[in-house]
Design a protein around this motif. Structure first.
Motif, short mmCIF file in Angstrom:
data_model
loop_
_atom_site.label_atom_id
_atom_site.label_comp_id
_atom_site.label_asym_id
_atom_site.label_seq_id
_atom_site.Cartn_x
_atom_site.Cartn_y
_atom_site.Cartn_z
N ALA A 109 33.12 -18.67 -45.83
CA ALA A 109 34.45 -18.47 -46.39
C ALA A 109 34.46 -18.57 -47.91
CB ALA A 109 35.40 -19.51 -45.79
N ALA A 110 33.56 -19.34 -48.49
CA ALA A 110 33.56 -19.54 -49.94
C ALA A 110 32.68 -18.53 -50.68
CB ALA A 110 33.09 -20.96 -50.26
N GLY A 111 32.01 -17.65 -49.97
CA GLY A 111 31.08 -16.73 -50.61
C GLY A 111 31.77 -15.53 -51.23
N LEU A 112 31.01 -14.80 -52.04
CA LEU A 112 31.50 -13.59 -52.68
C LEU A 112 31.20 -12.37 -51.81
CD1 LEU A 112 30.34 -14.26 -56.37
CD2 LEU A 112 32.62 -14.63 -55.37
N ALA A 113 32.10 -11.41 -51.83
CA ALA A 113 31.92 -10.21 -51.00
C ALA A 113 30.95 -9.21 -51.63
CB ALA A 113 33.26 -9.53 -50.76
N PHE A 114 30.74 -9.30 -52.93
CA PHE A 114 29.81 -8.37 -53.60
C PHE A 114 29.17 -9.09 -54.78
CE2 PHE A 114 28.88 -5.09 -56.84
CZ PHE A 114 28.00 -4.30 -56.11
N THR A 115 27.83 -9.16 -54.77
CA THR A 115 27.09 -9.79 -55.85
C THR A 115 25.92 -8.91 -56.24
OG1 THR A 115 27.66 -11.99 -54.97
CG2 THR A 115 25.90 -11.87 -56.62
N GLU B 271 23.82 -16.62 -47.68
CA GLU B 271 24.75 -16.05 -48.66
C GLU B 271 25.51 -14.81 -48.23
OE1 GLU B 271 22.60 -17.47 -52.79
OE2 GLU B 271 22.07 -15.50 -51.95
N SER B 272 24.89 -13.84 -47.58
CA SER B 272 25.54 -12.55 -47.36
C SER B 272 25.38 -12.09 -45.92
CB SER B 272 24.96 -11.50 -48.32
OG SER B 272 23.58 -11.35 -48.09
N ARG C 10 16.09 2.67 -50.54
CA ARG C 10 16.99 1.57 -50.19
C ARG C 10 16.37 0.76 -49.06
NH1 ARG C 10 22.10 4.04 -47.94
NH2 ARG C 10 20.81 4.44 -46.11
N LEU C 11 16.26 -0.54 -49.29
CA LEU C 11 15.85 -1.47 -48.23
C LEU C 11 17.08 -2.27 -47.82
CD1 LEU C 11 13.76 -2.94 -46.47
CD2 LEU C 11 13.30 -4.44 -48.44
N SER C 12 17.53 -2.08 -46.59
CA SER C 12 18.70 -2.79 -46.07
C SER C 12 18.22 -3.94 -45.19
CB SER C 12 19.58 -1.85 -45.23
OG SER C 12 19.92 -0.69 -45.96
N LEU C 13 18.63 -5.15 -45.53
CA LEU C 13 18.22 -6.35 -44.81
C LEU C 13 19.46 -6.93 -44.11
CD1 LEU C 13 16.14 -7.73 -47.76
CD2 LEU C 13 15.16 -6.98 -45.59
N PRO C 14 19.63 -6.66 -42.80
CA PRO C 14 20.83 -7.10 -42.11
C PRO C 14 20.79 -8.58 -41.75
CG PRO C 14 19.38 -5.97 -40.58
CD PRO C 14 18.73 -5.89 -41.94
N TRP C 15 21.94 -9.21 -41.84
CA TRP C 15 22.12 -10.60 -41.42
C TRP C 15 21.08 -11.55 -42.00
CZ3 TRP C 15 26.75 -10.00 -39.75
CH2 TRP C 15 27.11 -8.88 -39.00
N PHE D 8 21.60 -6.14 -54.15
CA PHE D 8 23.05 -6.23 -54.03
C PHE D 8 23.34 -6.99 -52.74
CE2 PHE D 8 22.09 -2.34 -56.29
CZ PHE D 8 22.99 -2.32 -57.35
N LYS D 9 24.13 -8.05 -52.84
CA LYS D 9 24.52 -8.82 -51.67
C LYS D 9 25.93 -8.40 -51.27
CE LYS D 9 21.50 -12.79 -52.25
NZ LYS D 9 20.86 -12.67 -50.93
N LEU D 10 26.08 -7.94 -50.03
CA LEU D 10 27.36 -7.43 -49.53
C LEU D 10 27.86 -8.32 -48.40
CD1 LEU D 10 26.09 -4.93 -51.01
CD2 LEU D 10 27.17 -3.51 -49.26
N GLY D 11 29.16 -8.64 -48.44
CA GLY D 11 29.76 -9.42 -47.37
C GLY D 11 29.40 -10.89 -47.48
#
Length: 216
Positions: free
Chosen positions: A112-118, A204-205, A195-200, A105-108
């Motif tokens: 500017a043109a990207g999606l907030a949730f994918t 894309e996200s 859950r594996l959280s990959l920051p920054w 899941f890609k968040l944020g």
């Protein structure tokens, strides 16, 4: 470069190539040899400065990425329950070695043109026992993370690795290309759910969240 860790990531990259072509086993001799060639090291002695900074700002990534994702797809976020609760983590975070179903899941949006949730569909990945650490890699697809999981306290592990792309036959050495390096926090969020959280992430996200559940 951190030579000991590099040797292990290279071998895992070769194993990834073999798995994609027909089913390598994580207890094969090359992986055991890689583990023997690389004595244990804490993740802080292995991580690049850039990745140490990303991990320090792990919670900042959650706080930046989660609100716009909730606004864009509130039902989808609620449906995943504890997966998207950044402060929820259970003891004993190490996933048992074996095959897993994983999805990203890609968040944020990073721009500017990207999606907030994918959300993406499930793919096949594998966890292996390398002795003092675990390995984690995605077996198929155009983007294939491959790396190692280091112990880091009673409720989390640290993932460090690289990203293999397209038809590449091996992973880059960790630390060779900052755009390919990956760093994240692995936690157990359910009885058989991680859950594996990959920051920054580089593309894309603002935050990538990878769900792992054992394959049937």
């Amino acid at each position: 470069m951190h030579t000991r860790f590099s040797k292990r990531v290279v071998v895992l990259g070769l194993l990834l190539m073999t798995a994609a072509c027909g089913g390598a086993r994580l207890d094969d001799a090359p992986v055991r040899a890689a583990a023997d060639a690389a004595p244990p090291a804490g993740w802080r002695t292995v991580a690049t400065e850039h990745d140490r900074d990303r991990l320090r700002r792990w919670r900042d990534a959650w706080m930046a990425a989660l609100p716009p994702a909730q606004a864009a797809a509130p039902a989808a976020i609620r449906e995943q329950g504890q997966l998207f609760h950044p402060d929820h983590a259970l003891a004993d975070p190490a996933p048992p070695p074996g095959r897993y179903r994983c999805r990203v899941f890609k968040l944020g949006a990073a721009g500017a043109a990207g999606l907030a949730f994918t959300p993406y569909p499930y793919f096949n990945c594998r966890v292996g026992d390398e002795g003092d650490v675990l390995s984690l890699f995605k077996e198929t697809g155009s983007q294939r993370p491959v790396g190692l999981l280091f112990p880091d306290g009673p409720s989390r592990m640290i993932f460090l690795g690289t990203l293999a792309l397209g038809d590449e036959q091996r992973a880059l050495d960790y630390g060779q290309d900052r755009d390919r390096d990956m760093a994240g926090v692995l936690e157990r969020v359910g009885e058989r759910r991680w859950r594996l959280s990959l920051p920054w992430p580089r593309f894309e996200s603002q935050l990538d969240v990878v769900e792992l559940i054992p394959a049937p």
